[in-house]
Design an enzyme around this catalytic site. Structure first.
Site, PDB file in Angstrom:
ATOM      1  N   CYS A  44      -4.837   3.203   1.107  1.00 49.23           N
ATOM      2  CA  CYS A  44      -5.217   1.849   1.543  1.00 49.23           C
ATOM      3  C   CYS A  44      -4.775   0.802   0.531  1.00 49.23           C
ATOM      4  O   CYS A  44      -5.437   0.593  -0.496  1.00 49.23           O
ATOM      5  CB  CYS A  44      -6.728   1.781   1.757  1.00 49.23           C
ATOM      6  SG  CYS A  44      -7.291   0.146   2.255  1.00 49.23           S
ATOM      7  N   CYS A  60      -7.258  -2.105   0.041  1.00 47.22           N
ATOM      8  CA  CYS A  60      -8.430  -1.777  -0.790  1.00 47.22           C
ATOM      9  C   CYS A  60      -8.052  -1.690  -2.271  1.00 47.22           C
ATOM     10  O   CYS A  60      -8.815  -2.130  -3.135  1.00 47.22           O
ATOM     11  CB  CYS A  60      -9.026  -0.425  -0.388  1.00 47.22           C
ATOM     12  SG  CYS A  60      -9.081  -0.107   1.363  1.00 47.22           S
ATOM     13  N   ASP A  61      -6.915  -1.077  -2.575  1.00 45.90           N
ATOM     14  CA  ASP A  61      -6.634  -0.682  -3.964  1.00 45.90           C
ATOM     15  C   ASP A  61      -5.456  -1.399  -4.628  1.00 45.90           C
ATOM     16  O   ASP A  61      -5.249  -1.234  -5.831  1.00 45.90           O
ATOM     17  CB  ASP A  61      -6.359   0.835  -4.013  1.00 45.90           C
ATOM     18  CG  ASP A  61      -7.549   1.638  -3.508  1.00 45.90           C
ATOM     19  OD1 ASP A  61      -8.684   1.183  -3.712  1.00 45.90           O
ATOM     20  OD2 ASP A  61      -7.337   2.704  -2.897  1.00 45.90           O
TER      21      ASP A  61
END
Ligand SMILES: Cc1cc2nc3c(=O)[nH]c(=O)nc-3n(C[C@H](O)[C@H](O)[C@H](O)COP(=O)(O)OP(=O)(O)OC[C@H]3O[C@@H](n4cnc5c(N)ncnc54)[C@H](O)[C@@H]3O)c2cc1C
Length: 310
Positions: free
Chosen positions: A135, A138-139
């Protein structure tokens, strides 16, 4: 007597649209979502191809809009409720939830979406969360000014590689062929981006590091030689598998779990409809997921009407 007319599993675009249509048909419908509402779009940076939104739309904004609209018509939405097991009875379906409770319904729409296929190489599992990710939204920000790798050549891989150039100094796109599968417009953007370097005809063989990613070992598919890319992050986008373990034995599906159901979303199990990315189909996008959700709700309504006549 069932707890509800229709149970919808999954609060992504397909499930929430099914809920909207079911609630407007005045069915007593309950939707279970194991996490936040919105499904995969909740972790998608921007959507540029969902009709009606000419400006790029943050994926995280669309889920709450779907949810609000369905709730306005009376959909019973239950967050953080994971369906753990499913049984078919003479009078309908019984779902055991992860918290130990149970809910029964006369008909069911399965809309549990997909998850990323793993590479299955050393380092992938033990370095997940400390450099290995599925992701970018997200990261990505953890990799500011670092060198990272993206694995894959489809739309998701290339779109995410482009997004990651906002943070990373260099993004190596490792692809097993010498051409991409991504849409042309996405390819053009990637080729024009000088932070992206393509590693053609290579496959990953191991992710190196003890407590964090320290490199990615890749093999040339033609020559067999291996080299190590000096990366601190590895983002993997090599395909999807359907979240349909619950449906095993109940409906026909292929070896990646995609359910055999046509445009009418009808499965081999009476009263069980498959909507969105879990269905065998040529295009998995928000626009096709919402279409499936609407069709599934209408088919479920007809099924329930016929049951009532019996
Ligand atoms: C990185 C990325 C970028 C994308 N970009 C675009 C784009 O630009 N445009 C576009 O149109 N599409 C895009 N897509 C595809 C789009 O997000 C999907 O096609 C769409 O979200 C599918 O909707 P769905 O409802 O079928 O499944 P999902 O969105 O996957 O939703 C399924 C939901 O079911 C829940 N669930 C699963 N199992 C259970 C259970 N047992 N109990 C309860 N809940 C459960 C999950 O938590 C999830 O919320 C992208 C996807 C990804 C991954």
């Amino acid at each position: 007597m069932s707890d509800c007319d229709l149970l919808i599993l999954g609060g992504g675009p397909a499930g929430l649209t099914a809920g909207l249509y079911a609630a407007r048909a005045r069915l007593h419908a309950v939707l279970l979502e194991r996490m936040m509402m919105g499904g995969q779009i909740a972790t998608t940076e921007t959507l540029e191809n969902y009709p009606g939104f000419p400006e790029p739309l943050a994926g995280a904004e669309l889920g709450p809009l779907f949810e609000k609209q369905a709730q306005q018509f009376g959909l019973d939405v239950r967050r953080f409720q994971e369906a753990a097991a499913l049984e078919r009875h003479e009078s309908g379906f019984s779902v055991a939830l992860a918290d130990g409770s149970r809910i029964t319904a006369r008909a069911l729409i399965a809309a549990m979406g997909t998850e990323w296929v793993k590479l299955g190489i050393p380092g992938e599992d033990n370095l997940r969360g400390v450099g290995v990710s599925y992701c970018a939204t997200c990261d990505g920000a953890f990799f500011r000014d670092q060198e990272i790798a993206v694995i894959g050549g489809g739309n998701s891989a290339i779109e995410e590689a482009l997004f990651l150039t906002k943070f990373a100094r260099r993004v190596h796109v490792v692809h097993r062929r010498d051409t991409l599968r991504a849409e042309r417009i996405v390819q053009e953007r990637a080729f024009a981006n000088d932070r992206i370097a393509f590693v053609w005809n290579h496959v990953p063989v191991a992710i190196r590091g003890e407590s964090a990613v320290e490199g990615l070992e890749v093999r040339d598919v033609n020559r067999g030689e291996t080299t190590v890319l000096p990366v601190t992050g590895v983002f993997i986008y090599i395909g999807m598998r359907a979240n349909t373990a619950l449906l095993q034995g109940l409906v026909a599906m292929d070896d990646r779990g995609f359910v055999a159901a046509g445009e009418d979303t009808v499965t081999t199990c009476p009263g069980l409809f498959a909507a969105g990315d879990i269905r065998q189909k040529p295009l998995r996008q928000v626009v096709t997921a919402v279409s499936d959700g609407a069709v599934a709700a209408v088919m479920a309504e007809k099924y329930l009407e016929n049951l009532g006549d019996e």
